[in-house]
Write a protein that holds these residues in place. Structure first.
Motif, PDB file in Angstrom:
ATOM      1  N   ARG A 186       0.816  -1.210   0.000  1.00 48.12           N
ATOM      2  CA  ARG A 186       0.000   0.000   0.000  1.00 48.12           C
ATOM      3  C   ARG A 186       0.853   1.265   0.000  1.00 48.12           C
ATOM      4  O   ARG A 186       0.323   2.356  -0.136  1.00 48.12           O
ATOM      5  N   ARG A 187       2.159   1.122   0.166  1.00 45.66           N
ATOM      6  CA  ARG A 187       3.030   2.283   0.125  1.00 45.66           C
ATOM      7  C   ARG A 187       3.333   2.659  -1.324  1.00 45.66           C
ATOM      8  O   ARG A 187       3.387   1.809  -2.201  1.00 45.66           O
ATOM      9  N   PHE A 188       3.540   3.944  -1.555  1.00 42.28           N
ATOM     10  CA  PHE A 188       3.801   4.430  -2.900  1.00 42.28           C
ATOM     11  C   PHE A 188       5.174   5.082  -2.965  1.00 42.28           C
ATOM     12  O   PHE A 188       5.662   5.649  -1.981  1.00 42.28           O
ATOM     13  N   CYS A 189       5.774   4.980  -4.130  1.00 40.08           N
ATOM     14  CA  CYS A 189       7.048   5.647  -4.371  1.00 40.08           C
ATOM     15  C   CYS A 189       6.774   7.151  -4.473  1.00 40.08           C
ATOM     16  O   CYS A 189       5.991   7.587  -5.318  1.00 40.08           O
ATOM     17  N   THR A 190       7.408   7.915  -3.628  1.00 43.51           N
ATOM     18  CA  THR A 190       7.144   9.355  -3.575  1.00 43.51           C
ATOM     19  C   THR A 190       8.244  10.185  -4.230  1.00 43.51           C
ATOM     20  O   THR A 190       8.138  11.404  -4.314  1.00 43.51           O
ATOM     21  N   THR A 191       9.300   9.541  -4.688  1.00 43.13           N
ATOM     22  CA  THR A 191      10.421  10.299  -5.245  1.00 43.13           C
ATOM     23  C   THR A 191      10.637  10.038  -6.729  1.00 43.13           C
ATOM     24  O   THR A 191      11.472  10.686  -7.339  1.00 43.13           O
ATOM     25  N   GLY A 192       9.892   9.093  -7.315  1.00 43.30           N
ATOM     26  CA  GLY A 192      10.130   8.765  -8.715  1.00 43.30           C
ATOM     27  C   GLY A 192       8.861   8.526  -9.500  1.00 43.30           C
ATOM     28  O   GLY A 192       8.159   9.459  -9.879  1.00 43.30           O
ATOM     29  N   CYS A 193       8.532   7.244  -9.700  1.00 42.78           N
ATOM     30  CA  CYS A 193       7.443   6.893 -10.606  1.00 42.78           C
ATOM     31  C   CYS A 193       6.060   7.129 -10.015  1.00 42.78           C
ATOM     32  O   CYS A 193       5.076   7.225 -10.749  1.00 42.78           O
ATOM     33  N   GLY A 194       5.932   7.192  -8.680  1.00 34.86           N
ATOM     34  CA  GLY A 194       4.635   7.416  -8.052  1.00 34.86           C
ATOM     35  C   GLY A 194       3.754   6.191  -7.977  1.00 34.86           C
ATOM     36  O   GLY A 194       2.600   6.275  -7.568  1.00 34.86           O
ATOM     37  N   ARG A 195       4.282   5.028  -8.338  1.00 40.51           N
ATOM     38  CA  ARG A 195       3.506   3.792  -8.310  1.00 40.51           C
ATOM     39  C   ARG A 195       3.699   3.078  -6.974  1.00 40.51           C
ATOM     40  O   ARG A 195       4.619   3.406  -6.216  1.00 40.51           O
ATOM     41  N   PRO A 196       2.829   2.082  -6.653  1.00 39.36           N
ATOM     42  CA  PRO A 196       3.053   1.280  -5.448  1.00 39.36           C
ATOM     43  C   PRO A 196       4.455   0.677  -5.487  1.00 39.36           C
ATOM     44  O   PRO A 196       4.938   0.279  -6.550  1.00 39.36           O
ATOM     45  N   ILE A 197       5.106   0.626  -4.331  1.00 36.58           N
ATOM     46  CA  ILE A 197       6.517   0.240  -4.345  1.00 36.58           C
ATOM     47  C   ILE A 197       6.741  -1.200  -4.791  1.00 36.58           C
ATOM     48  O   ILE A 197       7.824  -1.543  -5.243  1.00 36.58           O
ATOM     49  N   ASN A 198       5.705  -2.053  -4.690  1.00 30.39           N
ATOM     50  CA  ASN A 198       5.900  -3.423  -5.149  1.00 30.39           C
ATOM     51  C   ASN A 198       5.894  -3.522  -6.672  1.00 30.39           C
ATOM     52  O   ASN A 198       6.273  -4.544  -7.235  1.00 30.39           O
ATOM     53  N   VAL A 199       5.459  -2.454  -7.364  1.00 32.38           N
ATOM     54  CA  VAL A 199       5.522  -2.419  -8.824  1.00 32.38           C
ATOM     55  C   VAL A 199       6.237  -1.142  -9.277  1.00 32.38           C
ATOM     56  O   VAL A 199       5.930  -0.566 -10.318  1.00 32.38           O
ATOM     57  N   CYS A 200       7.194  -0.697  -8.492  1.00 24.36           N
ATOM     58  CA  CYS A 200       7.958   0.515  -8.796  1.00 24.36           C
ATOM     59  C   CYS A 200       8.713   0.350 -10.113  1.00 24.36           C
ATOM     60  O   CYS A 200       9.267  -0.710 -10.400  1.00 24.36           O
ATOM     61  N   LEU A 201       8.735   1.421 -10.900  1.00 25.06           N
ATOM     62  CA  LEU A 201       9.402   1.399 -12.203  1.00 25.06           C
ATOM     63  C   LEU A 201      10.620   2.325 -12.257  1.00 25.06           C
ATOM     64  O   LEU A 201      11.178   2.545 -13.326  1.00 25.06           O
ATOM     65  N   CYS A 202      11.024   2.837 -11.109  1.00 24.08           N
ATOM     66  CA  CYS A 202      12.110   3.823 -11.099  1.00 24.08           C
ATOM     67  C   CYS A 202      13.399   3.278 -11.717  1.00 24.08           C
ATOM     68  O   CYS A 202      14.162   4.024 -12.330  1.00 24.08           O
ATOM     69  N   HIS A 203      13.622   1.977 -11.561  1.00 24.81           N
ATOM     70  CA  HIS A 203      14.859   1.406 -12.086  1.00 24.81           C
ATOM     71  C   HIS A 203      14.889   1.391 -13.602  1.00 24.81           C
ATOM     72  O   HIS A 203      15.956   1.255 -14.215  1.00 24.81           O
ATOM     73  N   THR A 204      13.722   1.542 -14.253  1.00 26.25           N
ATOM     74  CA  THR A 204      13.682   1.537 -15.715  1.00 26.25           C
ATOM     75  C   THR A 204      13.537   2.940 -16.304  1.00 26.25           C
ATOM     76  O   THR A 204      13.744   3.123 -17.500  1.00 26.25           O
ATOM     77  N   LEU A 205      13.176   3.924 -15.477  1.00 24.06           N
ATOM     78  CA  LEU A 205      12.979   5.283 -15.989  1.00 24.06           C
ATOM     79  C   LEU A 205      14.322   5.901 -16.386  1.00 24.06           C
ATOM     80  O   LEU A 205      15.361   5.606 -15.774  1.00 24.06           O
ATOM     81  N   PRO A 206      14.339   6.760 -17.402  1.00 29.18           N
ATOM     82  CA  PRO A 206      15.573   7.485 -17.740  1.00 29.18           C
ATOM     83  C   PRO A 206      16.064   8.288 -16.541  1.00 29.18           C
ATOM     84  O   PRO A 206      15.255   8.806 -15.767  1.00 29.18           O
ATOM     85  N   SER A 207      17.366   8.386 -16.373  1.00 26.88           N
ATOM     86  CA  SER A 207      17.915   9.130 -15.242  1.00 26.88           C
ATOM     87  C   SER A 207      17.491  10.595 -15.294  1.00 26.88           C
ATOM     88  O   SER A 207      17.294  11.239 -14.265  1.00 26.88           O
ATOM     89  N   THR A 208      17.341  11.124 -16.498  1.00 21.54           N
ATOM     90  CA  THR A 208      16.767  12.455 -16.711  1.00 21.54           C
ATOM     91  C   THR A 208      15.775  12.333 -17.860  1.00 21.54           C
ATOM     92  O   THR A 208      15.974  11.532 -18.780  1.00 21.54           O
ATOM     93  N   PRO A 209      14.674  13.095 -17.820  1.00 29.68           N
ATOM     94  CA  PRO A 209      13.696  13.002 -18.902  1.00 29.68           C
ATOM     95  C   PRO A 209      14.336  13.227 -20.267  1.00 29.68           C
ATOM     96  O   PRO A 209      15.217  14.071 -20.434  1.00 29.68           O
ATOM     97  N   ILE A 210      13.899  12.477 -21.250  1.00 31.53           N
ATOM     98  CA  ILE A 210      14.472  12.508 -22.596  1.00 31.53           C
ATOM     99  C   ILE A 210      14.048  13.789 -23.316  1.00 31.53           C
ATOM    100  O   ILE A 210      12.854  14.074 -23.422  1.00 31.53           O
ATOM    101  N   PRO A 211      15.005  14.568 -23.824  1.00 29.36           N
ATOM    102  CA  PRO A 211      14.637  15.770 -24.593  1.00 29.36           C
ATOM    103  C   PRO A 211      14.203  15.374 -26.007  1.00 29.36           C
ATOM    104  O   PRO A 211      14.748  14.454 -26.614  1.00 29.36           O
TER     105      PRO A 211
END
Length: 233
Positions: free
Chosen positions: A23-48
């Motif tokens: 029930r906890r959510f990622c508050t620093t990256g993807c904003g998804r529940p931490i059991n399905v967090c996607l931060c490890h796949t997100l670009p380190s900086t948004p793609i221009p």
């Protein structure tokens, strides 16, 4: 057992921590529940991108667990989200500018804005891009891609409601589609998140990725990075 019988409070189940974690959510990256967090796949900086992306996000989609727009906006730097059921003047400075520019120059042959939606009146985005000004021409403005995010029923309603505004400055384009075939993306079947009405339909995130492959000078790399995140979902 009597439904009103008082019983001792049960001990915490052994998976209570796991339930709390779900029930906890990622508050620093993807904003998804931490059991399905996607931060490890997100670009380190948004793609221009040279392409400016504007997404009309249906209010119902904000609560949908498979909504891809929140993740897409974390992948791309130039991605503007408008929550609503129609596009109209006053929602976006960029769209307002394009509208005003088109009204002042109604005979201009260049259409900066493309709105993505399949249909008999839509031009192939591949063919359209071939006639489009090249990105390395400093005298030309960056293209704008407008996308509608919702169920297919909602998306159709959103497009129709927005036409009086859009028709002033944007042309309709589409990716390949086939209304005679079963639903699902025609690119990669593992990326289907929901049942689609006909072949060629796909999630907003995949559709934007496929468009950027065509519109961007380094489109193949951008598409691959977005699809990698989508695949992780």
């Amino acid at each position: 057992m009597d439904l009103f019988e008082e019983t001792p409070a049960p001990a915490s189940p052994p998976n209570d921590d796991h339930h709390h974690q779900r029930r906890r959510f990622c508050t620093t990256g993807c904003g998804r529940p931490i059991n399905v967090c996607l931060c490890h796949t997100l670009p380190s900086t948004p793609i221009p991108t040279t392409t400016k992306i504007i997404i009309l996000h249906h209010p119902h989609e904000r609560r949908h667990k498979l909504a891809t727009v929140p993740i897409l906006s974390k992948c791309l730097r130039d991605c503007e989200i408008i929550v609503g059921r129609k596009l109209k003047y006053g929602q976006s400075k960029l769209l307002d500018f394009l509208h005003d520019q088109a009204c002042q120059n109604p005979n201009s042959p260049i259409n900066r804005a493309l709105y993505l939606f399949p249909g008999p009146n839509a031009s192939s985005i591949v063919e359209t891009s071939r006639a489009y000004p090249r990105h390395d021409n400093a005298d030309m403005d960056d293209p704008v891609l407008i996308v509608f995010d919702g169920t297919w029923k909602h998306a159709k309603e959103m497009v129709l409601a927005s036409l009086s505004f859009l028709s002033k400055f944007a042309i309709q384009v589409c990716l390949d589609f086939d209304v005679g075939a079963n639903g699902g993306t025609i690119f990669d079947s593992e990326l289907i998140l929901r049942k689609e009405p006909f072949a060629g339909c796909m999630s907003t995130m995949e559709a934007v990725a496929r468009c950027l492959r065509v519109l961007e000078p380094d489109g193949f790399d951008i598409e691959s990075r977005i699809i990698e995140v989508l695949r992780a979902m």
